[in-house]
Design a protein around this motif. Structure first.
Motif, short mmCIF file in Angstrom:
data_model
loop_
_atom_site.label_atom_id
_atom_site.label_comp_id
_atom_site.label_asym_id
_atom_site.label_seq_id
_atom_site.Cartn_x
_atom_site.Cartn_y
_atom_site.Cartn_z
N ILE A 26 -3.34 54.71 -3.52
CA ILE A 26 -3.15 53.28 -3.77
C ILE A 26 -4.48 52.64 -4.19
O ILE A 26 -5.49 52.81 -3.51
N ARG A 27 -4.43 51.96 -5.32
CA ARG A 27 -5.61 51.19 -5.73
C ARG A 27 -5.54 49.80 -5.10
O ARG A 27 -6.50 49.34 -4.50
N THR A 28 -4.38 49.14 -5.24
CA THR A 28 -4.22 47.82 -4.62
C THR A 28 -2.75 47.65 -4.22
O THR A 28 -1.88 48.34 -4.75
N PHE A 29 -2.55 46.75 -3.29
CA PHE A 29 -1.18 46.38 -2.88
C PHE A 29 -1.16 44.86 -2.77
O PHE A 29 -1.81 44.27 -1.91
N PRO A 57 8.26 46.82 8.33
CA PRO A 57 6.93 46.17 8.31
C PRO A 57 5.81 47.12 8.71
O PRO A 57 4.68 46.99 8.22
N ALA A 58 6.13 48.07 9.59
CA ALA A 58 5.09 49.02 10.02
C ALA A 58 4.65 49.88 8.83
O ALA A 58 3.47 50.21 8.70
N LEU A 59 5.59 50.21 7.97
CA LEU A 59 5.24 51.00 6.78
C LEU A 59 4.43 50.14 5.80
O LEU A 59 3.40 50.57 5.27
N LEU A 60 4.88 48.89 5.62
CA LEU A 60 4.16 48.00 4.70
C LEU A 60 2.68 47.89 5.07
O LEU A 60 1.81 47.87 4.21
N LYS A 61 2.42 47.87 6.38
CA LYS A 61 1.04 47.73 6.84
C LYS A 61 0.17 48.93 6.49
O LYS A 61 -1.04 48.85 6.43
N ARG A 62 0.86 50.05 6.33
CA ARG A 62 0.09 51.27 6.02
C ARG A 62 -0.18 51.45 4.52
O ARG A 62 -0.85 52.40 4.12
N LEU A 63 0.35 50.54 3.71
CA LEU A 63 0.14 50.66 2.26
C LEU A 63 -1.18 49.98 1.89
O LEU A 63 -1.21 48.84 1.44
N THR A 64 -2.25 50.68 2.15
CA THR A 64 -3.58 50.09 1.97
C THR A 64 -4.35 50.82 0.88
O THR A 64 -4.04 51.96 0.55
N THR A 65 -5.38 50.16 0.37
CA THR A 65 -6.21 50.77 -0.67
C THR A 65 -6.75 52.11 -0.19
O THR A 65 -7.30 52.21 0.91
N GLY A 66 -6.56 53.11 -1.00
CA GLY A 66 -7.09 54.44 -0.67
C GLY A 66 -6.08 55.38 -0.04
O GLY A 66 -6.29 56.59 0.00
N PRO A 107 -11.33 47.30 -3.58
CA PRO A 107 -10.89 47.01 -4.95
C PRO A 107 -11.70 45.89 -5.57
O PRO A 107 -11.23 44.79 -5.78
N LYS A 108 -12.95 46.18 -5.85
CA LYS A 108 -13.84 45.22 -6.54
C LYS A 108 -14.87 46.06 -7.28
O LYS A 108 -14.88 47.28 -7.17
N LYS A 109 -15.72 45.38 -8.05
CA LYS A 109 -16.70 46.12 -8.82
C LYS A 109 -17.86 46.55 -7.92
O LYS A 109 -18.48 45.73 -7.26
N HIS A 110 -18.13 47.86 -7.89
CA HIS A 110 -19.28 48.37 -7.13
C HIS A 110 -20.35 48.79 -8.12
O HIS A 110 -20.05 49.19 -9.24
N SER A 111 -21.61 48.76 -7.68
CA SER A 111 -22.67 49.19 -8.58
C SER A 111 -22.66 50.72 -8.68
O SER A 111 -22.23 51.42 -7.76
N LEU A 112 -23.17 51.24 -9.79
CA LEU A 112 -23.21 52.69 -9.98
C LEU A 112 -24.12 53.33 -8.93
O LEU A 112 -23.88 54.45 -8.47
N GLU A 113 -25.17 52.60 -8.53
CA GLU A 113 -26.09 53.13 -7.51
C GLU A 113 -25.35 53.31 -6.18
O GLU A 113 -25.48 54.33 -5.52
N PHE A 114 -24.57 52.31 -5.81
CA PHE A 114 -23.80 52.42 -4.57
C PHE A 114 -22.80 53.59 -4.67
O PHE A 114 -22.67 54.39 -3.75
N LEU A 115 -22.15 53.70 -5.80
CA LEU A 115 -21.14 54.76 -5.96
C LEU A 115 -21.77 56.14 -5.90
O LEU A 115 -21.15 57.10 -5.47
#
Ligand code: 4AD
Ligand code: MG
Length: 478
Positions: A26-29, A57-66, A107-115
């Motif tokens: 998942i990238r985003t939900f 709802p318990a399943l919905l909560k588990r649909l997270t980035t990554g 889910p936001k822009k990270h710097s290449l150095e951080f990555l």
């Protein structure tokens, strides 16, 4: 495991209203309703529409980035903009949770150095997904190019006892207890007792062994890792990099240049054809990045235009001596803008000089030939002037040297004389010299730095971002 369809194929599907299984991360939900799912087959995500009113709802909560999930659903034409199809989920299974509080990739822009610090996860970003798919295409294209021309892929050793380039930048290989290595009577380390019975190191180049292959198989190439302990903390150097080294019997320097130019054009063309979307993405990434730079440092061509330009133009060929004349007369040299002023003949070109020739003077890739012998390796064929050797370096915009090669010295006496002058031990290279004793012939070859090629094609700015896990001074994480 039930079969799943890759997202790339789903997004290109002509058929809709079919049941499909898709798996990915998942990238985003958004809005408890829309999952953007990616599986690395393409930069594009597929949208999964979740019927949240009828989902636990318990399943919905588990649909997270990554999180890794498997979805069974119906592929339907999309109502939203930006995608042709989406999936109406019927069944969602979480294969691997990802705690949103702890997952480092938001889910936001990270710097290449951080990555770079989380290189184990950076494959999951659009930029690195694109980079490594392009790297894969280039690697395949290199094999295709040589295989189509009847070259034999030769595996040269990683552990050797020679320093092919004679630059003394090797990493030692030993299984001695370093705190207490066996010593000779005179107090030196006794390598006779080491694993191989002699001092060994990681290879800096497969060329010398490659030449042995070419002296029987005619045309060979290597494509493997090479190691250099040069302490260069630059955006163009790695301590472990991949090199392609073709070696061809009965080739002279012109044949060698023709082959290298054809290879570069072929692989760039393949990337443009097979990775159009990735390169479009990387092209936009670069354009965004260039907006941060002052006007005069921005490129007037987009990444894709630069690659196309490379295909459409002959590389400029000239000698080192001609290049020095151009550099001496150049405006930055006269205005003392070069960090290393160009004064005399005979010194090595710095990357600022290479880039001036390529980017400002000729505005296209350049092949420099016939360098002074004192700045090149012992194996290069000596010219009749007694001063220069049949070397060639290919210089690329934004990169500098991408290829280094030469016609080889096939004349035994000339080679031995040069080895003596340069202090290269002839006894150790007896096997290399044997090819000059038995059936020597004119031959030539070159080395293409694979990461420098990937750097050029992807438009990335730092070589550490085009190899999965870069090795450089003070860093061997992952
Ligand atoms: O010019 P180099 O040192 O040439 C050789 O090793 C020859 N034996 C090649 C041959 O004729 N068979 O290295 C070749 C290329 C360079 O042009 C550069 O692209 C790349 O290898 N290279 C590096 N790439 C990344 N990091 C480094 N530290 C590199 N050193 C060289
Ligand atoms: Mg070189």
């Amino acid at each position: 495991m039930s079969q799943r369809t890759k997202i790339k194929a789903l997004l290109e599907s002509e058929q809709t209203h079919i049941e499909v299984t898709v798996k990915g991360w998942i990238r985003t939900f958004r809005n408890n309703q829309f999952i953007a799912l990616n599986d690395g087959s393409t930069n594009n995500n597929i949208q999964i529409v979740v019927d949240f009113e009828n989902t636990d709802p318990a399943l919905l909560k588990r649909l997270t980035t990554g999180a890794a999930i498997s979805v069974i659903g119906e592929l339907v034409p999309s109502l939203g903009k930006g995608q042709k199809v989406e999936i109406k989920a019927k069944e969602i299974e979480v294969l691997g949770d990802s705690d949103p509080e702890k997952y480092p990739l938001q889910p936001k822009k990270h710097s290449l150095e951080f990555l770079r610090e989380i290189a184990h996860l950076r494959f999951r970003t659009n930029t690195f997904g694109a980079v490594f798919r392009v790297r894969n295409t280039l690697s395949h294209a290199i094999h295709t190019f040589f295989q189509d021309r009847g070259f034999v892929y030769l595996h040269t050793p990683i552990i050797t006892a020679s320093d092919a380039e004679g630059a003394g930048e090797t990493f030692h290989v030993t299984n001695f207890d370093l705190a207490n290595p066996p010593k000779t009577e005179t107090g030196e380390i006794d390598y006779k007792q080491d694993f191989f019975g002699r001092a060994t190191n990681l290879t800096v180049s497969g060329q010398l062994e490659g030449e042995l292959g070419a002296m029987a198989l005619s045309d060979i190439y290597t494509f493997g890792p090479t190691f250099r302990a040069e302490n260069s903390n630059t955006t163009r150097h790695l301590a472990e990099f991949w090199m392609i080294e073709p070696e061809m019997a009965f080739y002279d320097l012109v044949d060698n240049m023709d082959l290298a130019e054809a290879l570069l054009k072929y692989v760039i063309k393949e990337a443009l054809a097979k990775n159009a979307e990735d390169l479009e993405f990387l092209s936009q990434r670069l354009a965004e990045e260039e907006k941060q730079k002052p006007q005069n440092e921005r490129s007037d061509m987009s990444l894709i235009e630069k690659l196309q330009f490379c295909l459409d133009h002959d590389f400029q060929r000239l000698t080192y001596t001609e290049a020095i004349d151009i550099l001496k007369e150049s405006t930055p040299n006269k205005k003392k803008k070069f960090q290393y002023p160009v004064e005399g003949w005979g010194t090595d070109l710095q990357s600022e000089h290479e880039r001036y020739l390529v980017e400002k003077h000729f505005k296209k890739p350049v092949i420099l030939t016939d360098y002074p012998k004192q700045i090149k390796a012992f194996y290069m064929r000596q010219n009749d002037d007694g001063q220069t050797v049949r070397a060639m370096d290919i210089l690329f915009p934004g990169i500098g040297e991408i290829v280094g090669g030469s016609q080889r010295e096939e004349r035994l006496e000339k080679l031995e004389q040069r080895m003596d002058e340069m202090g290269i031990p002839k006894e150790e290279l007896w096997w290399y010299l044997d090819t000059r004793r038995f059936g020597a012939c004119p031959h030539a070859g070159f080395g293409l730095g694979f990461e420098r090629l990937v750097l050029f094609v992807t438009g990335m700015g730092n070589i550490r971002d085009v190899i999965p896990f870069p090795r450089f001074p003070k860093n061997a994480e992952f």
